[in-house]
Design a protein around this motif. Structure first.
Motif, PDB file in Angstrom:
ATOM      1  N   LEU A  26      14.676  99.198  56.628  1.00  0.00           N
ATOM      2  CA  LEU A  26      13.753 100.027  57.401  1.00  0.00           C
ATOM      3  C   LEU A  26      14.279 101.426  57.682  1.00  0.00           C
ATOM      4  O   LEU A  26      13.516 102.302  58.065  1.00  0.00           O
ATOM      5  CB  LEU A  26      13.416  99.329  58.715  1.00  0.00           C
ATOM      6  CG  LEU A  26      12.636  98.034  58.594  1.00  0.00           C
ATOM      7  CD1 LEU A  26      12.384  97.437  59.964  1.00  0.00           C
ATOM      8  CD2 LEU A  26      11.331  98.254  57.864  1.00  0.00           C
ATOM      9  N   ALA A  29      12.488 104.441  55.891  1.00  0.00           N
ATOM     10  CA  ALA A  29      11.128 104.644  56.402  1.00  0.00           C
ATOM     11  C   ALA A  29      11.171 105.305  57.775  1.00  0.00           C
ATOM     12  O   ALA A  29      10.394 106.214  58.062  1.00  0.00           O
ATOM     13  CB  ALA A  29      10.386 103.312  56.478  1.00  0.00           C
ATOM     14  N   TYR A  30      12.079 104.872  58.619  1.00  0.00           N
ATOM     15  CA  TYR A  30      12.227 105.467  59.949  1.00  0.00           C
ATOM     16  C   TYR A  30      12.635 106.929  59.835  1.00  0.00           C
ATOM     17  O   TYR A  30      12.094 107.790  60.520  1.00  0.00           O
ATOM     18  CB  TYR A  30      13.264 104.681  60.763  1.00  0.00           C
ATOM     19  CG  TYR A  30      13.587 105.330  62.081  1.00  0.00           C
ATOM     20  CD1 TYR A  30      12.693 105.269  63.141  1.00  0.00           C
ATOM     21  CD2 TYR A  30      14.781 106.015  62.261  1.00  0.00           C
ATOM     22  CE1 TYR A  30      12.978 105.868  64.350  1.00  0.00           C
ATOM     23  CE2 TYR A  30      15.078 106.617  63.463  1.00  0.00           C
ATOM     24  CZ  TYR A  30      14.174 106.541  64.510  1.00  0.00           C
ATOM     25  OH  TYR A  30      14.461 107.143  65.700  1.00  0.00           O
ATOM     26  N   MET A  33       9.646 109.062  58.749  1.00  0.00           N
ATOM     27  CA  MET A  33       8.703 109.264  59.855  1.00  0.00           C
ATOM     28  C   MET A  33       9.248 110.276  60.861  1.00  0.00           C
ATOM     29  O   MET A  33       8.504 111.128  61.362  1.00  0.00           O
ATOM     30  CB  MET A  33       8.415 107.931  60.549  1.00  0.00           C
ATOM     31  CG  MET A  33       7.565 107.010  59.736  1.00  0.00           C
ATOM     32  SD  MET A  33       7.262 105.344  60.421  1.00  0.00           S
ATOM     33  CE  MET A  33       7.631 105.455  62.127  1.00  0.00           C
TER      34      MET A  33
END
Length: 73
Positions: A26, A29-30, A33
Motif C-alpha cells: 500500500l 498508493a499512499y 495520493m
C-alpha cells in the motif's frame, strides 16, 4: 517488546509478516495520493505565498516529487 517484534527477532525474517507485506503493497498508493494532495494545495496558493515558501509555480512538481520540503506538520 511486542510479540511481533519478538517473532521477527527470533526468526530473523523482518518484513515477511502479513502486516509488513500489506504495508509495502500500500505504500506506493499512499505516496501517490499524498503527492496529489500536496500538489493541489500548492497549486491553489497565490504566487506571493509560494514565494514566501521559496518556490515558484514552475517548481511545484519538482518540489512535491523530490520532497524538497515536508508538508506533513
Amino acid at each position: 517488546m511486542t510479540t511481533l517484534d519478538r517473532t521477527t527477532r527470533e526468526t530473523g525474517r523482518a518484513g515477511l509478516s502479513l502486516s509488513g507485506l500489506v504495508g509495502r503493497a500500500l505504500s506506493p498508493a499512499y505516496r501517490a495520493m499524498k503527492m496529489r494532495s500536496e500538489r493541489a494545495a500548492l497549486q491553489a496558493m497565490p504566487d506571493v505565498l509560494l514565494k514566501d515558501i521559496g518556490i515558484s509555480r514552475s517548481q511545484i512538481e519538482y518540489s512535491v516529487r523530490y520532497r524538497q520540503f515536508d508538508t506533513d506538520e
